[in-house]
Design a protein around this motif. Sequence first.
Motif, PDB file in Angstrom:
ATOM      1  N   ASP A   1      -9.053   4.786  -1.810  1.00 28.12           N
ATOM      2  CA  ASP A   1      -9.492   3.466  -1.362  1.00 28.12           C
ATOM      3  C   ASP A   1      -9.086   2.384  -2.366  1.00 28.12           C
ATOM      4  N   ALA A   2      -9.198   2.700  -3.650  1.00 32.06           N
ATOM      5  CA  ALA A   2      -8.790   1.748  -4.689  1.00 32.06           C
ATOM      6  C   ALA A   2      -7.281   1.493  -4.606  1.00 32.06           C
ATOM      7  N   ALA A   3      -6.502   2.540  -4.333  1.00 30.98           N
ATOM      8  CA  ALA A   3      -5.048   2.393  -4.201  1.00 30.98           C
ATOM      9  C   ALA A   3      -4.706   1.551  -2.976  1.00 30.98           C
ATOM     10  N   LEU A   4      -5.433   1.771  -1.873  1.00 29.28           N
ATOM     11  CA  LEU A   4      -5.204   0.952  -0.669  1.00 29.28           C
ATOM     12  C   LEU A   4      -5.544  -0.504  -0.931  1.00 29.28           C
ATOM     13  N   ASP A   5      -6.629  -0.743  -1.657  1.00 29.94           N
ATOM     14  CA  ASP A   5      -6.997  -2.116  -2.009  1.00 29.94           C
ATOM     15  C   ASP A   5      -5.927  -2.758  -2.897  1.00 29.94           C
ATOM     16  N   ALA A   6      -5.393  -1.979  -3.839  1.00 30.29           N
ATOM     17  CA  ALA A   6      -4.332  -2.491  -4.716  1.00 30.29           C
ATOM     18  C   ALA A   6      -3.093  -2.845  -3.898  1.00 30.29           C
ATOM     19  N   LEU A   7      -2.750  -2.009  -2.930  1.00 32.65           N
ATOM     20  CA  LEU A   7      -1.603  -2.283  -2.059  1.00 32.65           C
ATOM     21  C   LEU A   7      -1.833  -3.566  -1.271  1.00 32.65           C
ATOM     22  N   LYS A   8      -3.022  -3.717  -0.706  1.00 33.43           N
ATOM     23  CA  LYS A   8      -3.341  -4.921   0.063  1.00 33.43           C
ATOM     24  C   LYS A   8      -3.268  -6.166  -0.834  1.00 33.43           C
ATOM     25  N   ASP A   9      -3.788  -6.062  -2.043  1.00 33.11           N
ATOM     26  CA  ASP A   9      -3.736  -7.192  -2.975  1.00 33.11           C
ATOM     27  C   ASP A   9      -2.295  -7.550  -3.320  1.00 33.11           C
TER      28      ASP A   9
ATOM     29  N   ASP B   1      13.865   8.265  -5.196  1.00 30.66           N
ATOM     30  CA  ASP B   1      12.633   8.627  -4.479  1.00 30.66           C
ATOM     31  C   ASP B   1      11.605   7.502  -4.509  1.00 30.66           C
ATOM     32  N   GLU B   2      11.509   6.800  -5.625  1.00 27.86           N
ATOM     33  CA  GLU B   2      10.578   5.673  -5.721  1.00 27.86           C
ATOM     34  C   GLU B   2      11.014   4.541  -4.782  1.00 27.86           C
ATOM     35  N   LEU B   3      12.315   4.294  -4.724  1.00 34.81           N
ATOM     36  CA  LEU B   3      12.821   3.259  -3.821  1.00 34.81           C
ATOM     37  C   LEU B   3      12.564   3.624  -2.366  1.00 34.81           C
ATOM     38  N   LEU B   4      12.787   4.891  -2.013  1.00 40.77           N
ATOM     39  CA  LEU B   4      12.540   5.329  -0.634  1.00 40.77           C
ATOM     40  C   LEU B   4      11.051   5.275  -0.293  1.00 40.77           C
ATOM     41  N   ALA B   5      10.184   5.592  -1.255  1.00 42.48           N
ATOM     42  CA  ALA B   5       8.736   5.492  -1.022  1.00 42.48           C
ATOM     43  C   ALA B   5       8.353   4.029  -0.785  1.00 42.48           C
ATOM     44  N   GLY B   6       8.924   3.117  -1.572  1.00 44.40           N
ATOM     45  CA  GLY B   6       8.666   1.692  -1.373  1.00 44.40           C
ATOM     46  C   GLY B   6       9.130   1.223  -0.010  1.00 44.40           C
ATOM     47  N   ALA B   7      10.310   1.684   0.407  1.00 46.23           N
ATOM     48  CA  ALA B   7      10.836   1.319   1.726  1.00 46.23           C
ATOM     49  C   ALA B   7       9.917   1.828   2.828  1.00 46.23           C
ATOM     50  N   ALA B   8       9.386   3.029   2.660  1.00 46.38           N
ATOM     51  CA  ALA B   8       8.482   3.602   3.670  1.00 46.38           C
ATOM     52  C   ALA B   8       7.190   2.787   3.764  1.00 46.38           C
TER      53      ALA B   8
ATOM     54  N   LEU C   1       6.839  -0.422   3.021  1.00 47.95           N
ATOM     55  CA  LEU C   1       7.160  -1.707   3.660  1.00 47.95           C
ATOM     56  C   LEU C   1       7.352  -1.553   5.167  1.00 47.95           C
ATOM     57  N   GLU C   2       7.970  -0.450   5.565  1.00 44.34           N
ATOM     58  CA  GLU C   2       8.166  -0.202   7.001  1.00 44.34           C
ATOM     59  C   GLU C   2       6.815  -0.067   7.704  1.00 44.34           C
ATOM     60  N   ARG C   3       5.891   0.629   7.083  1.00 40.76           N
ATOM     61  CA  ARG C   3       4.552   0.766   7.682  1.00 40.76           C
ATOM     62  C   ARG C   3       3.817  -0.567   7.724  1.00 40.76           C
ATOM     63  N   LEU C   4       3.994  -1.368   6.682  1.00 39.56           N
ATOM     64  CA  LEU C   4       3.372  -2.696   6.681  1.00 39.56           C
ATOM     65  C   LEU C   4       3.940  -3.559   7.803  1.00 39.56           C
ATOM     66  N   SER C   5       5.226  -3.457   8.043  1.00 37.43           N
ATOM     67  CA  SER C   5       5.843  -4.205   9.150  1.00 37.43           C
ATOM     68  C   SER C   5       5.228  -3.796  10.473  1.00 37.43           C
ATOM     69  N   ARG C   6       5.087  -2.492  10.675  1.00 39.94           N
ATOM     70  CA  ARG C   6       4.471  -2.017  11.925  1.00 39.94           C
ATOM     71  C   ARG C   6       3.023  -2.469  12.031  1.00 39.94           C
ATOM     72  N   LEU C   7       2.289  -2.419  10.910  1.00 40.95           N
ATOM     73  CA  LEU C   7       0.901  -2.872  10.908  1.00 40.95           C
ATOM     74  C   LEU C   7       0.823  -4.323  11.364  1.00 40.95           C
ATOM     75  N   TYR C   8       1.655  -5.186  10.793  1.00 42.57           N
ATOM     76  CA  TYR C   8       1.635  -6.607  11.151  1.00 42.57           C
ATOM     77  C   TYR C   8       2.045  -6.815  12.602  1.00 42.57           C
ATOM     78  N   ASP C   9       3.008  -6.047  13.081  1.00 38.03           N
ATOM     79  CA  ASP C   9       3.415  -6.173  14.472  1.00 38.03           C
ATOM     80  C   ASP C   9       2.318  -5.712  15.433  1.00 38.03           C
ATOM     81  N   ASP C  10       1.470  -4.801  14.975  1.00 38.40           N
ATOM     82  CA  ASP C  10       0.401  -4.260  15.833  1.00 38.40           C
ATOM     83  C   ASP C  10      -0.891  -5.072  15.775  1.00 38.40           C
ATOM     84  N   LEU C  11      -0.983  -6.017  14.841  1.00 33.04           N
ATOM     85  CA  LEU C  11      -2.225  -6.819  14.717  1.00 33.04           C
ATOM     86  C   LEU C  11      -2.349  -7.812  15.854  1.00 33.04           C
TER      87      LEU C  11
END
Length: 150
Positions: A6-14, A131-138, A140-150
């Motif tokens: 949960d703390a990691a998710l909050d950090a991502l959101k911030d 691997d770190e770059l691909l994790a970051g891309a993944a 961002l891709e999920r964030l894009s989908r999240l915003y499109d689904d809001l």
Amino acid sequence: MTDDRDAALDALKDQLSELLAAQRRLRGRDAGQRKGGLSFPQYRLVRELARAPGGELAASQLAAAAELSPPTVTQMLDQLAACGIVERTRSERDRRVVTNRLTDEGRRRLEEKDAAHAQKWRETFAALDRDELLAGAAVLERLSRLYDDL
């Protein structure tokens, strides 16, 4: 374990909020358009023109591609034409339609801005491995989908 996640998710959101604020600041800095350069929105527009099949688009098509309003795009195209970056021509088939294409100067400025961005991009992410770059891309891709689904 849940508290850490949960703390990691909050950090991502911030951090997403900080990223969006940084983008707004970038647009604000570019609003006055640096002399001889392209503002951030103009750069997006010019990039879309460069990517267009046949190298030209009508303002309405360009607005859709750049995700900007048609009146904003028309105003920007007028400014870019005045600077010699874009050439605007009435369509031979339909005189109501104005087509837009990059001039040689427009292509030169786009290449200049692309090169500067590419260099900054490489420098900023030099310490991250594949691997770190691909994790970051993944993420961002999920964030894009999240915003499109809001």
